[in-house]
Design an enzyme around this catalytic site. Structure first.
Site, PDB file in Angstrom:
ATOM      1  N   SER A 211       0.841  -1.197   0.000  1.00  0.00           N
ATOM      2  CA  SER A 211       0.000   0.000   0.000  1.00  0.00           C
ATOM      3  C   SER A 211       0.872   1.241   0.000  1.00  0.00           C
ATOM      4  O   SER A 211       2.101   1.158   0.108  1.00  0.00           O
ATOM      5  CB  SER A 211      -0.926   0.010   1.229  1.00  0.00           C
ATOM      6  OG  SER A 211      -0.170   0.029   2.425  1.00  0.00           O
TER       7      SER A 211
ATOM      8  N   ASP B 206       5.762  -7.272   2.548  1.00  0.00           N
ATOM      9  CA  ASP B 206       4.808  -6.591   3.425  1.00  0.00           C
ATOM     10  C   ASP B 206       4.237  -7.634   4.382  1.00  0.00           C
ATOM     11  O   ASP B 206       4.461  -8.838   4.210  1.00  0.00           O
ATOM     12  CB  ASP B 206       3.674  -5.954   2.606  1.00  0.00           C
ATOM     13  CG  ASP B 206       3.078  -4.711   3.274  1.00  0.00           C
ATOM     14  OD1 ASP B 206       2.565  -4.860   4.407  1.00  0.00           O
ATOM     15  OD2 ASP B 206       3.116  -3.628   2.682  1.00  0.00           O
TER      16      ASP B 206
ATOM     17  N   ASN C 208      11.057   1.084   2.653  1.00  0.00           N
ATOM     18  CA  ASN C 208       9.902   1.968   2.661  1.00  0.00           C
ATOM     19  C   ASN C 208       8.944   1.724   3.823  1.00  0.00           C
ATOM     20  O   ASN C 208       8.198   2.617   4.205  1.00  0.00           O
ATOM     21  CB  ASN C 208       9.147   1.798   1.332  1.00  0.00           C
ATOM     22  CG  ASN C 208       7.766   2.405   1.373  1.00  0.00           C
ATOM     23  OD1 ASN C 208       7.602   3.618   1.325  1.00  0.00           O
ATOM     24  ND2 ASN C 208       6.746   1.556   1.489  1.00  0.00           N
ATOM     25  N   ALA C 209       8.954   0.532   4.404  1.00  0.00           N
ATOM     26  CA  ALA C 209       7.959   0.171   5.418  1.00  0.00           C
ATOM     27  C   ALA C 209       7.988   1.157   6.586  1.00  0.00           C
ATOM     28  O   ALA C 209       9.053   1.541   7.074  1.00  0.00           O
ATOM     29  CB  ALA C 209       8.216  -1.242   5.929  1.00  0.00           C
TER      30      ALA C 209
ATOM     31  N   SER D 259      11.797  11.460   6.940  1.00  0.00           N
ATOM     32  CA  SER D 259      10.656  12.367   6.984  1.00  0.00           C
ATOM     33  C   SER D 259      11.170  13.760   7.275  1.00  0.00           C
ATOM     34  O   SER D 259      12.286  13.934   7.776  1.00  0.00           O
ATOM     35  CB  SER D 259       9.695  11.919   8.095  1.00  0.00           C
ATOM     36  OG  SER D 259       8.750  12.921   8.412  1.00  0.00           O
TER      37      SER D 259
ATOM     38  N   TYR E 150       8.433   8.670  16.472  1.00  0.00           N
ATOM     39  CA  TYR E 150       8.545   8.752  15.015  1.00  0.00           C
ATOM     40  C   TYR E 150       9.678   9.696  14.620  1.00  0.00           C
ATOM     41  O   TYR E 150      10.527   9.360  13.773  1.00  0.00           O
ATOM     42  CB  TYR E 150       7.211   9.241  14.452  1.00  0.00           C
ATOM     43  CG  TYR E 150       7.144   9.364  12.947  1.00  0.00           C
ATOM     44  CD1 TYR E 150       6.767   8.281  12.164  1.00  0.00           C
ATOM     45  CD2 TYR E 150       7.417  10.573  12.304  1.00  0.00           C
ATOM     46  CE1 TYR E 150       6.677   8.386  10.780  1.00  0.00           C
ATOM     47  CE2 TYR E 150       7.332  10.694  10.928  1.00  0.00           C
ATOM     48  CZ  TYR E 150       6.964   9.604  10.175  1.00  0.00           C
ATOM     49  OH  TYR E 150       6.883   9.728   8.802  1.00  0.00           O
TER      50      TYR E 150
ATOM     51  N   LYS F 161      13.095   8.674  12.699  1.00  0.00           N
ATOM     52  CA  LYS F 161      13.397   9.232  11.385  1.00  0.00           C
ATOM     53  C   LYS F 161      14.724   9.995  11.389  1.00  0.00           C
ATOM     54  O   LYS F 161      15.446  10.000  10.380  1.00  0.00           O
ATOM     55  CB  LYS F 161      12.254  10.130  10.922  1.00  0.00           C
ATOM     56  CG  LYS F 161      10.968   9.373  10.611  1.00  0.00           C
ATOM     57  CD  LYS F 161      11.153   8.328   9.511  1.00  0.00           C
ATOM     58  CE  LYS F 161       9.842   7.732   9.046  1.00  0.00           C
ATOM     59  NZ  LYS F 161      10.009   6.751   7.963  1.00  0.00           N
TER      60      LYS F 161
ATOM     61  N   THR G 145      -1.742  10.136   1.570  1.00  0.00           N
ATOM     62  CA  THR G 145      -1.694   8.682   1.574  1.00  0.00           C
ATOM     63  C   THR G 145      -2.661   8.166   2.632  1.00  0.00           C
ATOM     64  O   THR G 145      -3.156   8.915   3.469  1.00  0.00           O
ATOM     65  CB  THR G 145      -0.285   8.166   1.907  1.00  0.00           C
ATOM     66  OG1 THR G 145       0.054   8.593   3.238  1.00  0.00           O
ATOM     67  CG2 THR G 145       0.747   8.697   0.925  1.00  0.00           C
TER      68      THR G 145
END
Length: 278
Positions: free
Chosen positions: A17, A38, A88-89, A141, A154, A158, A189
């Site tokens: 996704s 995934d 990417n996860a 990010s 987070y 990052k 997203t």
């Protein structure tokens, strides 16, 4: 210009996704073979079936090293090599004040972002070093390069990915391997839409982002990140390594805030004196 990844093999985590699925479609369109990993098996396998012979799906929990290693090994066994590793996860993870952040939520956020990226870099390097070539792309990010833009766990995770990128780039340059990361702002997203309560509200999310964007009327889209990943993965970025590429409409430059000293004034000299002749 199609064919920018012709003859290359990519592995993409979190590929069922969001950015990962969009990247899988684009990479195949550009000529790559793709192994998609995934924990969302049904949509992941459905996408692999849609993409046909150019794609394979494997169950891959990025917090489990053996599963990341298996994903890399699948790329080599199925398609003969690995040219691109796209870490990417990701998740939002723990949300809330630092004084009430549960330790288990903090650790789980790091497990997915930091440890997952480490495993991806480690096992990509394992198979890329003998070939003296490859491109590793990871997701950080804007919260990883500027304070106050994301939840504590987070943001810390990052920031760590930026550090991993720089250090691994420094090591692997001697082997002809490039290592970079992408720093998006909030993009339209499912993950961002879910923060408002409906993960399917992609169009509404883009409209809301457009209102707050430094580029007035233009919200961030998944394709903006995919285009950045495509460039970093391709030979077009052949002299770029250790770089953090922002896709944020200039937000981290301060573009979202009032421009200081936007009006013309007299030259300001010492002690507040005005004018060039002061």
């Amino acid at each position: 210009m199609a064919g920018r990844l012709e003859g290359k093999v990519a592995a993409i985590t979190g590929a069922a996704s969001g950015f990962g699925a969009a990247a899988a479609r684009r990479f195949v369109l550009e000529g790559a073979k793709v192994v998609m990993g995934d924990i969302q098996d049904a949509p992941g396998q459905a996408l692999a079936d849609e993409l046909g012979d150019a794609a394979r799906y494997v169950h891959c929990d990025v917090t489990i090293e053996e599963q990341v290693a298996n994903m890399v090994d699948t790329a080599v066994s199925e398609f003969g090599q690995l040219d691109i590793m796209y870490n990417n996860a990701g998740i939002v993870g723990s949300v809330g004040p630092i004084a009430t952040t549960p330790a288990d939520e903090w650790k789980r956020t790091f497990d997915i972002h930091v440890h997952g990226t480490f495993y991806g870099c480690k096992h990509a390097a394992r198979v890329m070093i003998p070939r003296k070539a490859g491109s590793i792309v990871s997701m950080t990010s804007t919260a990883g390069i500027m304070g106050g833009l994301g939840p504590h766990a987070y943001a810390a995770a990052k920031h760590a990915i930026v550090g991993i990128t720089k250090n691994v780039a420094a090591e692997l340059a001697q082997h002809g391997i490039r290592v970079n990361c992408i720093a998006p702002a909030g993009m339209a997203t499912a993950m961002v839409a879910a923060l408002s309560g409906d993960h399917t509200a992609i169009e509404e999310t883009e409209k809301a982002l457009a209102l707050a964007s430094p580029l007035k009327g233009r919200g961030g889209r998944a394709d903006d990140v995919v285009n950045a990943a495509l460039w970093l993965a391709s030979d077009e970025a052949g002299y770029t390594s250790g770089h953090t590429l922002t896709t944020d409409a200039g937000y981290t430059t301060g573009a979202a805030f009032p421009t200081p000293f936007a009006e013309r004034e007299d030259f300001v000299a010492e002690a507040g004196k005005r004018g060039m002749d002061s």
